[in-house]
Design an enzyme around this catalytic site. Structure first.
Site, PDB file in Angstrom:
ATOM      1  CB  ALA A   1      -0.914  -0.008   1.223  1.00 27.24           C
TER       2      ALA A   1
ATOM      3  CG  ASN B   1       1.430  -5.907   6.390  1.00 33.31           C
ATOM      4  OD1 ASN B   1       2.213  -6.813   6.627  1.00 33.31           O
ATOM      5  ND2 ASN B   1       0.128  -6.028   6.551  1.00 33.31           N
TER       6      ASN B   1
ATOM      7  CG  HIS C   1       0.299   4.355   4.304  1.00 33.64           C
ATOM      8  ND1 HIS C   1       0.064   3.998   5.612  1.00 33.64           N
ATOM      9  CD2 HIS C   1      -0.494   3.561   3.551  1.00 33.64           C
ATOM     10  CE1 HIS C   1      -0.818   3.016   5.646  1.00 33.64           C
ATOM     11  NE2 HIS C   1      -1.178   2.733   4.413  1.00 33.64           N
TER      12      HIS C   1
HETATM   13  N1  LIG Z   1       2.093  -4.906   2.488  1.00 29.33           N
HETATM   14  C1  LIG Z   1       0.983  -4.152   2.481  1.00 29.33           C
HETATM   15  O1  LIG Z   1       1.046  -2.942   2.257  1.00 29.33           O
HETATM   16  C2  LIG Z   1      -0.349  -4.795   2.729  1.00 29.33           C
HETATM   17  C3  LIG Z   1      -1.524  -4.108   2.375  1.00 29.33           C
HETATM   18  C4  LIG Z   1      -2.746  -4.724   2.584  1.00 29.33           C
HETATM   19  C5  LIG Z   1      -2.800  -5.992   3.185  1.00 29.33           C
HETATM   20  N2  LIG Z   1      -1.654  -6.615   3.553  1.00 29.33           N
HETATM   21  C6  LIG Z   1      -1.689  -7.948   4.191  1.00 29.33           C
HETATM   22  O2  LIG Z   1      -2.060  -8.901   3.221  1.00 29.33           O
HETATM   23  C7  LIG Z   1      -2.617 -10.029   3.884  1.00 29.33           C
HETATM   24  C8  LIG Z   1      -3.882 -10.476   3.132  1.00 29.33           C
HETATM   25  O3  LIG Z   1      -4.846  -9.430   3.156  1.00 29.33           O
HETATM   26  P1  LIG Z   1      -6.348  -9.678   2.643  1.00 29.33           P
HETATM   27  O4  LIG Z   1      -7.003  -8.362   2.680  1.00 29.33           O
HETATM   28  O5  LIG Z   1      -6.335 -10.454   1.383  1.00 29.33           O
HETATM   29  O6  LIG Z   1      -6.916 -10.618   3.821  1.00 29.33           O
HETATM   30  P2  LIG Z   1      -8.231 -11.491   3.798  1.00 29.33           P
HETATM   31  O7  LIG Z   1      -8.637 -11.681   5.218  1.00 29.33           O
HETATM   32  O8  LIG Z   1      -9.227 -10.958   2.830  1.00 29.33           O
HETATM   33  O9  LIG Z   1      -7.725 -12.914   3.222  1.00 29.33           O
HETATM   34  C9  LIG Z   1      -6.917 -13.815   3.963  1.00 29.33           C
HETATM   35  C10 LIG Z   1      -7.272 -15.233   3.480  1.00 29.33           C
HETATM   36  O10 LIG Z   1      -6.387 -16.153   4.146  1.00 29.33           O
HETATM   37  C11 LIG Z   1      -7.152 -17.310   4.487  1.00 29.33           C
HETATM   38  N3  LIG Z   1      -6.488 -18.004   5.582  1.00 29.33           N
HETATM   39  C12 LIG Z   1      -6.425 -17.632   6.888  1.00 29.33           C
HETATM   40  N4  LIG Z   1      -5.687 -18.516   7.595  1.00 29.33           N
HETATM   41  C13 LIG Z   1      -5.291 -19.476   6.705  1.00 29.33           C
HETATM   42  C14 LIG Z   1      -4.501 -20.662   6.837  1.00 29.33           C
HETATM   43  N5  LIG Z   1      -3.961 -21.046   8.009  1.00 29.33           N
HETATM   44  N6  LIG Z   1      -4.294 -21.417   5.736  1.00 29.33           N
HETATM   45  C15 LIG Z   1      -4.819 -21.048   4.541  1.00 29.33           C
HETATM   46  N7  LIG Z   1      -5.579 -19.925   4.360  1.00 29.33           N
HETATM   47  C16 LIG Z   1      -5.794 -19.148   5.433  1.00 29.33           C
HETATM   48  C17 LIG Z   1      -8.522 -16.769   4.854  1.00 29.33           C
HETATM   49  O11 LIG Z   1      -9.510 -17.792   4.764  1.00 29.33           O
HETATM   50  C18 LIG Z   1      -8.699 -15.659   3.816  1.00 29.33           C
HETATM   51  O12 LIG Z   1      -9.344 -16.120   2.641  1.00 29.33           O
HETATM   52  C19 LIG Z   1      -2.871  -9.590   5.340  1.00 29.33           C
HETATM   53  O13 LIG Z   1      -1.854 -10.096   6.174  1.00 29.33           O
HETATM   54  C20 LIG Z   1      -2.747  -8.085   5.268  1.00 29.33           C
HETATM   55  O14 LIG Z   1      -2.321  -7.534   6.488  1.00 29.33           O
HETATM   56  C21 LIG Z   1      -0.429  -6.057   3.312  1.00 29.33           C
END
Ligand SMILES: NC(=O)c1ccc[n+]([C@@H]2O[C@H](COP(=O)([O-])OP(=O)(O)OC[C@H]3O[C@@H](n4cnc5c(N)ncnc54)[C@H](O)[C@@H]3O)[C@@H](O)[C@H]2O)c1
Length: 267
Positions: free
Chosen positions: A121, A189, A219
């Protein structure tokens, strides 16, 4: 515009987590990215929209060349261990997991695997990387969200902060990236990614602001280098599929995937 490398090799891609980000990346791969083929998915709850086999982390790591992580941070160490020990490439969007679970980097250093952290992001990471070559003196990120975006954060609960009483833009936290990772694990993150690109977690200053007027997540980076000072601000609207995420983060993964085969790469 990008020009793809002519190659007969198609790399197989797997996605761990098909929630908001993982689904967007899956759609991009299904629509077509040169040289890449989405072959496997993994999630606790398979998404029936995708006609791609769902497998466990072991099979994902063994069968795919590139594994894209889109999981909650607590699920990342198990996936990372399997992918890194299989000597594969891990595209990791939950960069905070590298701060919270240092064992991931311990495993990584004894392998020939690669970890790629997309800009997520954030904006300005390209400039931060160039500044680092000349020396960075100080590195700060200020993140601003609506107060409700911080509901359930450990620091908010520990300090007894009443988010409903915040009527004007208010700084609710200041510390380094390590402290922020523990205080606001779901929001940090971006701080983790900056710390990996710049001065490391201890020397990366983090401010968290709650603003009742905020329409999305903002940010702002202030990076003071020996020869340049970088200011970067990005305002992201929330992802409708997950208001705690941002659309840009998924597209930063798509961009990283395209660079795997692009012949013209702009970093
Ligand atoms: N780097 C960045 O700037 C940034 C920005 C946004 C989000 N993120 C991170 O990206 C990640 C994903 O975000 P999202 O919005 O897609 O989340 P989300 O909650 O929509 O999706 C996560 C998925 O993981 C699955 N899951 C959970 N535990 C699991 C396991 N043990 N095994 C298999 N699947 C599992 C869930 O069922 C869900 O479908 C998060 O950690 C979020 O913090 C990072």
């Amino acid at each position: 515009m990008s020009i793809s490398v002519p190659t007969n090799t198609t790399l197989s891609v797997g996605i761990a987590g098909t929630g908001a980000l993982g689904s967007a990346v899956a759609h991009a791969l299904i629509n077509g990215i040169d040289g890449l083929k989405l072959t496997h998915l993994s999630d606790l709850t398979p998404n029936k929209d995708f006609n791609i086999p769902y497998v466990d982390f072991d099979e994902l790591a063994n069968e795919c060349d590139i594994i894209v992580e889109c999981l909650p941070p607590k699920a990342v160490p198990e996936l990372a261990e399997k992918v890194l020990k299989a000597q594969k490439t891990l595209i990791m969007i939950s960069s905070c997991a590298l701060l919270i679970y240092p064992e991931i980097l311990d495993i990584h250093k004894d392998t020939h695997s690669r970890i790629i952290v997309p800009s997520g992001a954030l904006s300005g990471i390209d400039g931060v990387k160039a500044l680092k070559e000349l020396g960075i003196i100080s590195s700060k990120i200020a993140s601003t969200k609506h107060p409700r975006g911080f509901t359930g954060a450990p620091y908010v609960d520990k300090m007894g902060i009443d988010l409903t009483q915040i009527k004007t833009k208010t700084k609710i936290f200041e510390g380094n990236a390590f402290e922020a990772a523990n205080a606001f694990p779901a929001n940090v993150n971006v701080a983790a990614t900056l710390s990996l690109a710049a001065l490391g977690p201890e020397k990366t200053r983090v401010e968290i602001w709650a603003d009742p007027e905020a329409k999305g997540n903002m940010h702002e980076l202030t990076i003071e280098g020996t020869y340049s000072t970088l200011y970067s601000r990005i305002e992201n609207k929330p992802d409708p599929a997950n208001p705690k995420s941002s659309m840009l983060a998924a597209q930063s993964i798509v961009s990283a995937l395209k660079d795997m085969h692009n012949q013209l790469i702009v970093l």
